[in-house]
Design an enzyme around this catalytic site. Structure first.
Site, mmCIF file in Angstrom:
data_model
loop_
_atom_site.group_PDB
_atom_site.id
_atom_site.type_symbol
_atom_site.label_atom_id
_atom_site.label_comp_id
_atom_site.label_asym_id
_atom_site.label_seq_id
_atom_site.Cartn_x
_atom_site.Cartn_y
_atom_site.Cartn_z
ATOM 1 N N GLY A 1 0.820 -1.200 0.000
ATOM 2 C CA GLY A 1 0.000 0.000 0.000
ATOM 3 C C GLY A 1 0.857 1.253 0.000
ATOM 4 N N CYS A 2 0.271 2.365 -0.428
ATOM 5 C CA CYS A 2 1.041 3.608 -0.567
ATOM 6 C C CYS A 2 1.464 4.174 0.788
ATOM 7 C CB CYS A 2 0.252 4.629 -1.373
ATOM 8 S SG CYS A 2 -1.449 4.888 -0.813
ATOM 9 N N PHE A 3 0.527 4.303 1.740
ATOM 10 C CA PHE A 3 0.903 4.747 3.079
ATOM 11 C C PHE A 3 1.896 3.771 3.698
ATOM 12 C CE2 PHE A 3 -3.146 7.372 3.805
ATOM 13 C CZ PHE A 3 -2.459 8.573 3.857
#
Length: 325
Positions: free
Chosen positions: A134-136
């Site tokens: 995921g990006c976060f």
């Protein structure tokens, strides 16, 4: 040449993936599937691809079997249904959260590995299926990997991070549209964002256990792309020792950079870079990280994983330049 298929071809991450792959010297895009726009010219949806792909290139309604690697650029919870109809001979890089956690690594005859290159570079090419982080989770993990590697994370970690509107994808939601997000900022999923499960999994993998707690406050920003994350935790070392730990850990990672100056999002937008800034105040280590959520947080990282999977140069096709101003 590696033959590529893409499912979920109309979304933001697919747009970035296509732009990267059309300039990649080792691949050929064979099929781009969109169940929403089958038979529609790709450049009608991705208008920034006019002149970059053939004007008669259309979205397909289904994937073909004449590919080596499939990128799944679809929403969470849909990958398993699609993979039931995909040949096991086709390798997969999945953008959703369906296979990121250990208990979900196994599906039918497929075994997934977590595709954070700076963590698992030495084993990614041993797997045919990769769960893209995921990006976060990417921005946060890259901030703390060097500490976890030598078991220094013992205290609570406090994180605030803000993401651009493209992080939510192309969905119709009143809190995600322009009129709501422009000149605005809002929180969501306080202390309960699912990307933290990836972070905890990685810390436990490197340290065997972690007794602290992670407090994460995510924000929706009034800009289109990028993530800036700032976290702090107590570390009982000198600042020089900490900097040496980070320099040593990332010395062979071509996309990670340490900056002694304050950092800002425009330094990384349109690139696969992650830039870190470290500060040390009263035994608190403060780490700010910046990434492009669509590239290092999604499509660029997926191509980085592909490069490692097929033993290409890690930076192949990813020597991208920031927008700057």
């Amino acid at each position: 040449m590696i033959k590529i298929g893409i499912i979920g071809g109309a979304g933001y991450t697919a747009n970035e993936l296509i732009k990267i792959l059309i300039n990649h010297p080792k691949v050929e895009i064979k099929t781009i599937v969109s169940t929403t726009y089958p038979g529609i010219p790709i450049e009608y949806i991705h208008k920034d691809l006019i002149g970059e792909i053939k004007s008669n290139k259309l979205f397909s309604s289904e994937i073909t079997d004449d590919i080596d690697l499939l990128f799944l650029c679809i929403g969470h919870g849909h990958s398993k249904k699609i993979l039931k109809n995909i040949s096991y001979k086709i390798n997969v890089i999945d953008f959703s959260n369906d296979f990121r956690i250990n208990k979900n690594f196994f599906f039918k005859k497929r075994i997934f590995n977590y595709g954070l290159p700076e963590l698992n570079k030495n084993i990614i090419n041993k797997y045919n299926n990769i769960a893209n982080p995921g990006c976060f989770a990417t921005a946060i993990q890259l901030s703390i990997l060097p500490l976890a590697k030598i078991k220094l994370l013992k205290n609570n970690i406090h994180i605030s991070a803000i993401t651009g509107s493209t992080g939510a994808g192309r969905i119709n939601n009143s809190k995600l549209n322009f009129s709501f997000r422009n000149n605005n900022i809002s929180t969501y999923n306080l202390f309960n964002h699912n990307h933290i499960n990836e972070v905890i999994q990685t810390i436990n993998k490197l340290q065997n256990k972690y007794d602290g707690k992670i407090y994460f406050i995510p924000y929706r920003g009034g800009f289109s792309r990028g993530i800036i994350s700032t976290l702090y935790t107590r570390i009982d070392l000198s600042f020089e020792e900490i900097k040496n730990i980070y320099d040593k850990f990332y010395k062979n990672d071509p996309f990670i950079f340490l900056s002694e100056k304050e950092i800002h999002l425009k330094q990384v937008i349109n690139t696969n870079k992650c830039i870190l800034n470290l500060k040390y105040i009263k035994n608190k280590l403060i780490i700010t990280s910046i990434i492009d959520n669509l590239i290092k947080g999604a499509s660029g990282q997926a191509v980085q994983n592909m490069n490692i999977m097929y033993n290409f140069e890690e930076t192949c096709g990813l020597k991208l330049k920031p927008l700057g101003l």
